[in-house]
Design an enzyme around this catalytic site. Structure first.
Site, PDB file in Angstrom:
ATOM      1  N   ASP A  60      65.179  52.204  50.968  1.00 22.89           N
ATOM      2  CA  ASP A  60      64.496  53.441  51.697  1.00 22.89           C
ATOM      3  C   ASP A  60      65.435  54.286  52.504  1.00 22.89           C
ATOM      4  O   ASP A  60      65.005  54.929  53.223  1.00 22.89           O
ATOM      5  CB  ASP A  60      63.283  53.015  52.315  1.00 22.89           C
ATOM      6  CG  ASP A  60      63.527  51.822  53.423  1.00 22.89           C
ATOM      7  OD1 ASP A  60      64.775  51.757  54.001  1.00 22.89           O
ATOM      8  OD2 ASP A  60      62.478  51.352  53.687  1.00 22.89           O
TER       9      ASP A  60
ATOM     10  N   HIS B 201      64.052  48.259  66.008  1.00 23.10           N
ATOM     11  CA  HIS B 201      64.820  49.371  65.922  1.00 23.10           C
ATOM     12  C   HIS B 201      64.197  50.537  65.351  1.00 23.10           C
ATOM     13  O   HIS B 201      64.860  51.811  65.088  1.00 23.10           O
ATOM     14  CB  HIS B 201      66.123  49.208  65.030  1.00 23.10           C
ATOM     15  CG  HIS B 201      65.774  49.012  63.438  1.00 23.10           C
ATOM     16  ND1 HIS B 201      65.198  47.752  63.193  1.00 23.10           N
ATOM     17  CD2 HIS B 201      65.657  49.710  62.504  1.00 23.10           C
ATOM     18  CE1 HIS B 201      64.908  47.983  61.662  1.00 23.10           C
ATOM     19  NE2 HIS B 201      65.161  49.056  61.377  1.00 23.10           N
TER      20      HIS B 201
ATOM     21  N   ARG C 110      62.542  54.110  64.474  1.00 21.85           N
ATOM     22  CA  ARG C 110      62.340  55.447  65.093  1.00 21.85           C
ATOM     23  C   ARG C 110      60.786  55.615  65.530  1.00 21.85           C
ATOM     24  O   ARG C 110      60.803  56.198  66.595  1.00 21.85           O
ATOM     25  CB  ARG C 110      62.740  56.322  64.136  1.00 21.85           C
ATOM     26  CG  ARG C 110      64.231  56.540  63.865  1.00 21.85           C
ATOM     27  CD  ARG C 110      64.330  57.747  62.955  1.00 21.85           C
ATOM     28  NE  ARG C 110      65.726  58.037  62.850  1.00 21.85           N
ATOM     29  CZ  ARG C 110      66.522  57.495  61.613  1.00 21.85           C
ATOM     30  NH1 ARG C 110      65.927  56.521  60.958  1.00 21.85           N
ATOM     31  NH2 ARG C 110      67.628  57.563  61.329  1.00 21.85           N
TER      32      ARG C 110
ATOM     33  N   GLU D 136      61.576  56.454  56.022  1.00 22.85           N
ATOM     34  CA  GLU D 136      61.973  55.550  55.080  1.00 22.85           C
ATOM     35  C   GLU D 136      60.912  55.600  54.191  1.00 22.85           C
ATOM     36  O   GLU D 136      61.135  55.685  52.609  1.00 22.85           O
ATOM     37  CB  GLU D 136      62.058  54.320  55.706  1.00 22.85           C
ATOM     38  CG  GLU D 136      63.210  53.629  56.175  1.00 22.85           C
ATOM     39  CD  GLU D 136      63.179  54.343  57.675  1.00 22.85           C
ATOM     40  OE1 GLU D 136      64.277  54.004  58.424  1.00 22.85           O
ATOM     41  OE2 GLU D 136      62.158  54.953  58.361  1.00 22.85           O
TER      42      GLU D 136
ATOM     43  N   HIS E 159      69.599  46.552  69.031  1.00 23.02           N
ATOM     44  CA  HIS E 159      70.168  47.234  68.143  1.00 23.02           C
ATOM     45  C   HIS E 159      71.114  48.495  68.908  1.00 23.02           C
ATOM     46  O   HIS E 159      70.772  48.644  70.134  1.00 23.02           O
ATOM     47  CB  HIS E 159      69.152  48.120  67.317  1.00 23.02           C
ATOM     48  CG  HIS E 159      69.496  48.924  66.243  1.00 23.02           C
ATOM     49  ND1 HIS E 159      69.913  50.161  66.175  1.00 23.02           N
ATOM     50  CD2 HIS E 159      69.708  48.600  64.996  1.00 23.02           C
ATOM     51  CE1 HIS E 159      70.486  50.557  65.257  1.00 23.02           C
ATOM     52  NE2 HIS E 159      70.007  49.563  64.187  1.00 23.02           N
TER      53      HIS E 159
ATOM     54  N   GLU F 108      64.356  47.283  44.760  1.00 19.75           N
ATOM     55  CA  GLU F 108      63.290  47.354  45.668  1.00 19.75           C
ATOM     56  C   GLU F 108      62.434  48.499  45.580  1.00 19.75           C
ATOM     57  O   GLU F 108      62.098  49.230  46.598  1.00 19.75           O
ATOM     58  CB  GLU F 108      63.743  47.001  47.198  1.00 19.75           C
ATOM     59  CG  GLU F 108      62.787  46.882  48.028  1.00 19.75           C
ATOM     60  CD  GLU F 108      63.311  46.426  49.642  1.00 19.75           C
ATOM     61  OE1 GLU F 108      63.599  45.446  50.130  1.00 19.75           O
ATOM     62  OE2 GLU F 108      63.503  47.433  50.460  1.00 19.75           O
TER      63      GLU F 108
END
Length: 376
Positions: free
Chosen positions: A99, A215, A217, A135, A247, A121
């Site tokens: 993604d 991590h 967003r 994503e 991260h 996937e």
């Protein structure tokens, strides 16, 4: 019979982890397949670590990562870079994974070049285009472009069918991350990387280890502050230790180091190379994460997972009972973690659930599908 030419486009560490076993499996059938790799280097250092571990070399390296990159610029640079690469190789298939912005932009570039796309996937959905961001929308857009869909689970297949994807173009394979994980686990204890030596020095075998990753967003800002508050409270227990490979994104680093930098029982460390991370996950008691892939990996090692997101595209893990959704609410993270630390029956029941993402043979199933298609 001419070979089927496959161009793998890889930008991030998770993509490399999940595509490495597919590439390796295809190369065992070199009489039938010619594989090439184009690295966008959306994440430079973290990608290189995994590529080196799996002994993969990019035939084309666009080296596109720049400081402070945003989605607009990154998407544009990937499209421009692939505009020259795809015509040089003239692949029969462009293969993308998951993604990421790399996967979406590579799919679009392949479409513009009139080259079919295979999506590893495929079919994961939250049905909320803002979570995970970007994503979820990347996945949906890739599905509209892709000509071949490798779905990890039956549920993923059903998602695609509901979106009017041709059932004949969908293969249920399991998730290739399990293939990579089992390969790495078998090698990890024999690794002598700097990261693993450091971990051996700081681990306290008398305490339960909680592994943290974060991590996303959508958790930037208040979400990470609440996560840090939960970790601070958990660290007050004297029977645990927390290890958090932080991260590199400043939106993660700032709140984490500001709030947890001097807290006893919490080790904030640099991101780990893949074998060190797998070794650490195997040593952990449980995992708290907002990552997607770890929801698939940790249950294969018998590790319960608490997901620090409001919603997940890995719904099979929730249904199977291998993960718990806690969101970013401080009280809920503390409560769910405390239950698993204090209730051994609950812990054992969760750790012994069957992982819904396969048994490590996904790559072989993908190779078989490509063989069937190439024969037709």
């Amino acid at each position: 019979m001419s070979k089927t030419k496959l161009l793998f486009v890889i930008g991030t560490r998770p993509e490399a982890i999940k595509l490495a076993p597919v590439i390796r499996a295809l190369r065992f059938h070199s009489d039938y397949f010619e594989t090439r790799i184009c690295a966008t280097a959306q994440h430079r250092e973290m990608l290189d670590q995994v590529m080196n571990f799996f002994d993969l070399r990019a035939d084309f390296d666009l080296d596109l990562m720049v400081p402070g990159q945003d989605l607009f610029g990154l998407t544009n640079r990937i499209l421009r870079g692939l505009q020259s690469v795809i015509p040089k190789i003239k692949p029969d298939w462009v293969v993308v994974q998951g993604d990421t912005t790399t996967s979406f932009a590579a799919s679009l570039a392949a479409f513009y070049s009139k080259v079919p796309v295979a999506h590893v996937e495929a079919g994961l959905r939250t049905f909320d285009k803002s979570s995970p961001y970007p994503e979820e929308m990347n996945r949906q857009l890739i599905s509209r472009i892709a000509d071949l869909h490798f779905a990890p689970t039956e549920n993923n297949r059903e998602n695609l069918v509901k979106e009017n994807i041709d059932e004949r173009k969908i293969y249920v394979t399991g998730n290739t991350v399990i293939d990579a994980l089992l390969h790495c686990r078998d090698k990890a204890d024999h690794s002598h990387s700097t990261g693993m030596r450091h971990l051996r020095e700081i681990l306290d075998d008398d305490k339960k280890l909680i592994l943290i990753t974060g991590h996303r967003r959508e958790n930037f800002g208040r979400g990470f502050e609440q996560i840090c508050d939960a970790l601070y409270r958990l660290a007050m227990r004297d029977d645990i230790q927390i290890i958090y490979p932080v991260h590199l994104n400043p939106n993660v680093q700032q709140p984490v180091f500001d709030r947890l930098g001097d807290v006893e029982n919490i080790h904030l460390i640099e991101p780990l190379d893949y074998p060190s991370f797998v070794w650490l996950m195997d040593k952990s008691h449980l995992v708290l994460t907002d990552s997607g892939g770890i929801q698939e990996e940790a249950p294969s090692l018998g590790k319960p997972v608490i997901v620090m997101r409001e919603i997940t595209e890995r719904t099979e893990a929730v249904e199977a009972g291998t993960v718990l959704l806690a969101g970013t609410d401080t009280e809920k993270i503390v409560s769910e973690t405390t239950k698993l630390l204090d209730d051994d029956d609950l812990y054992q029941a969760m750790s012994k659930r069957v992982n819904p993402y396969g048994d490590g043979n996904a790559s072989d199933k993908i190779v078989k599908a490509f063989r069937e298609i190439s024969i037709v």
